[in-house]
Design an enzyme around this catalytic site. Structure first.
Site, mmCIF file in Angstrom:
data_model
loop_
_atom_site.group_PDB
_atom_site.id
_atom_site.type_symbol
_atom_site.label_atom_id
_atom_site.label_comp_id
_atom_site.label_asym_id
_atom_site.label_seq_id
_atom_site.Cartn_x
_atom_site.Cartn_y
_atom_site.Cartn_z
ATOM 1 C CG ASP A 11 -2.970 4.695 -0.180
ATOM 2 O OD1 ASP A 11 -3.672 4.866 -1.500
ATOM 3 O OD2 ASP A 11 -1.838 4.011 -0.352
ATOM 4 C CG ASP A 13 -2.041 -1.407 -4.395
ATOM 5 O OD1 ASP A 13 -1.898 -2.481 -3.543
ATOM 6 O OD2 ASP A 13 -1.560 -0.982 -5.552
#
Length: 270
Positions: A11, A13
């Protein structure tokens, strides 16, 4: 403990960066993936930023990678549609990058006046209006497959929020009385598309994320290993309360790099 994975799904952010700031260890971790020739993809639920835009941000922040290492839920959705409905006509709720992506995969884009299509694909669309809502609702009611990139109701912007992809999806769902298929996390389809692209199996793959209910849940659904980093959404307190548990927990990517460096001297004798 060494990291026994060949494939890393990461991932962005809260894991690699927060806003315009790199998370500690991010640059070193990506450099390690590159120098050790690991298979990896950055995964994002973003339904409107293109892979080119994501790469531009990573490059600006000092991460050395390329576009082949980025897979957005929008791209995964279009690839999924192209494979399942080759040559299909798609009614697109979305912005120009998504429309171009649909066309690049040999799919036809339905006119906004059309009330019929093979597939209705919903991404973030900041020009969403009653005409588009009507076209999408009627197409689904006439039998079009209903696919949404994500169901995030709000899009965070500086000091505020805007309606997200999930808000538009909910409007079409209400009018069509049909439940959409979702590609983005926490559903496993984005991870399945990533593993297919990398020719990897769940048992050799780890999902690294900062959100238990999105990243870690998606990893569980896809059958991968999971690592939670505490540099973004979740904390040790929320982890203690949660029913979804990762395989491993680290403060951030720097803590993972510390583990890698500790294991390296003994890696050749194990």
């Amino acid at each position: 403990m060494q990291l026994p994975y060949t494939t890393y799904l990461i991932d962005l952010d809260g894991v690699v960066y927060r806003g315009e700031t790199l998370v500690p260890g991010a640059k070193e971790f990506i450099a390690w993936l590159n120098t050790t020739h690991k298979k990896y993809l950055f995964l994002t639920n973003n339904s409107f930023a293109s892979e080119t835009q994501v790469l531009a941000k990573l490059t600006r922040l000092g991460i050395s990678t390329d576009q082949t290492h980025i897979l957005g839920a929008g791209q995964a959705a279009v690839k999924n549609i192209a494979r399942r409905f080759p040559g299909a006509t798609v009614y697109v709720i979305g912005e120009q990058p998504l429309i171009e992506m649909v066309q690049q995969h040999g799919l036809q884009v339905a006119s906004l006046d059309a009330h019929k299509a093979d597939v209705v694909l919903v991404g973030l669309d900041r020009t969403f209006d009653y005409k588009k809502l009507t076209g999408a609702v009627l197409a689904v009611r006439k039998g079009a497959a209903f696919i949404t990139i994500n169901r995030d109701p709000l899009l965070p912007v500086e000091n505020s929020y805007l309606p997200g992809c999930g808000t538009m999806t909910a409007a079409i769902e209400a009018g069509s009385q049909s439940k959409p298929e979702m590609i983005g996390k926490p559903e496993p389809t984005l991870l399945f598309e990533a593993m297919q692209q990398l020719n990897s199996q769940p048992g050799e793959t780890v999902m690294i994320g900062d959100n238990l209910g999105v990243d870690i849940l998606a990893g569980h659904a896809a059958g991968t290993h999971t690592i939670l980093v505490l540099s973004g959404n979740d904390t040790r307190e929320s982890l203690a309360r949660a029913t979804v548990k990762p395989n491993h927990v680290y403060e951030n990517l720097a803590a993972i790099m510390d583990l890698i460096h500790t294991a390296e001297p003994t890696s050749h004798t194990s």
